[in-house]
Design an enzyme around this catalytic site. Sequence first.
Site, mmCIF file in Angstrom:
data_model
loop_
_atom_site.group_PDB
_atom_site.id
_atom_site.type_symbol
_atom_site.label_atom_id
_atom_site.label_comp_id
_atom_site.label_asym_id
_atom_site.label_seq_id
_atom_site.Cartn_x
_atom_site.Cartn_y
_atom_site.Cartn_z
ATOM 1 N N ARG A 135 -70.234 -56.502 -15.464
ATOM 2 C CA ARG A 135 -70.227 -55.117 -14.999
ATOM 3 C C ARG A 135 -70.191 -54.130 -16.169
ATOM 4 N NH1 ARG A 135 -66.652 -57.632 -11.248
ATOM 5 N NH2 ARG A 135 -64.808 -56.847 -12.302
ATOM 6 N N TRP A 171 -63.027 -62.169 -8.319
ATOM 7 C CA TRP A 171 -62.344 -63.145 -9.176
ATOM 8 C C TRP A 171 -61.189 -63.820 -8.439
ATOM 9 C CZ3 TRP A 171 -62.357 -66.951 -11.809
ATOM 10 C CH2 TRP A 171 -61.619 -67.243 -12.955
ATOM 11 N N TYR A 179 -67.721 -59.259 -1.809
ATOM 12 C CA TYR A 179 -67.650 -59.593 -3.227
ATOM 13 C C TYR A 179 -68.349 -60.901 -3.596
ATOM 14 C CZ TYR A 179 -64.234 -55.833 -3.588
ATOM 15 O OH TYR A 179 -63.610 -54.613 -3.546
ATOM 16 N N LYS A 205 -62.964 -56.692 -25.401
ATOM 17 C CA LYS A 205 -64.323 -57.206 -25.173
ATOM 18 C C LYS A 205 -65.057 -56.394 -24.115
ATOM 19 C CE LYS A 205 -63.514 -59.364 -21.060
ATOM 20 N NZ LYS A 205 -64.326 -59.362 -19.823
#
Length: 340
Positions: free
Chosen positions: A263, A11, A47, A185
């Site tokens: 994930r 990210w 990543y 969430k």
Amino acid sequence: MKIAVLGAGAWGTALAIQAAARHEVLLWARDAAACEQMQREGCNSRYLPGVPLPQGLALQHQLGLALAHGSQGLIVIATPMAGLRGMLAQMPSGARVFWLCKGFEAGSGRLGHEIVREIRPDLVAGILSGPSFAQEVAAGQPTALVAACGDAGLAQCAVQAFHSERLRVYTSADPVGVEVGGAVKNVMAIAVGIADGLRLQAERSGRAALDGVPGLNARAALITRGLAEMLRLGLALGARTETFMGLSGMGDLVLTATGDLSRNRQVGLSLAAGKPLAQILNELGHVSEGVYSAPTVLERARALGVETPITAAVVEVLQGRLGPVAAVERLMSRESRSEH
């Protein structure tokens, strides 16, 4: 604008790639060897394999130099939640800071804005959140985020830094709601992954009848009732109702619960397949914040007298006290009540 992104995970790297087209961006990696590898290969092969790093993106492994770069502009903390406190403690006084991590801090049970208030009230700080898979952001696919803080000037700074034709940034004055949405969430995505995984396991086994096996109806119910849990906890912590109808609430919940790049959803699918949690996390290779946040979400909810049956079931499955099938049966056997 000078921007320092602290953390070269998926990210942090994705956001740095997008911002580097318009700003002086420096990406900090904790590991000097990883930093050198990215410089040599021109991408973050661990990543974001195959995604080229812009030539204008600076790479750095010395934290002091990275902080100096962002001290007069914007600093973005892109570490997991476990690293947020340590990074905040090292920020220059009065710095403008956003963090990307979503969850409750293990041990203290605090959200990001509560950690800031506790240890660095001198910072001008907020959270950048929303439904966003790093791979899609890095590829320039359309994405919308929300910058939440109590300082309108800082929110506009995030817009200036990241808003573009491919990345839309909204602003919010409700960091509590945005943080609760981002934390809860992840737990709900594990629950939906478990339910979807049980269906997939039944279909792969060739079962002629799927009686009692969760289907798409169950997925919709879990997402909807998960939103209700998120809302109840958020309101108890001082959030605003409308925040949960937005990007960091319903938007992030739907994406994380149903997207195969999630994930946390993958953890749920693997639990349904009968894999032990330790093996799942080892194979995942990335941090699954829902695994670490679930017990803390449950603890804070209980302390506030907030009922969170889905979260409670996820915690029992993660801790090995309840199997995936039994967890679904427990939720379905609850007494009927008014929806609202």
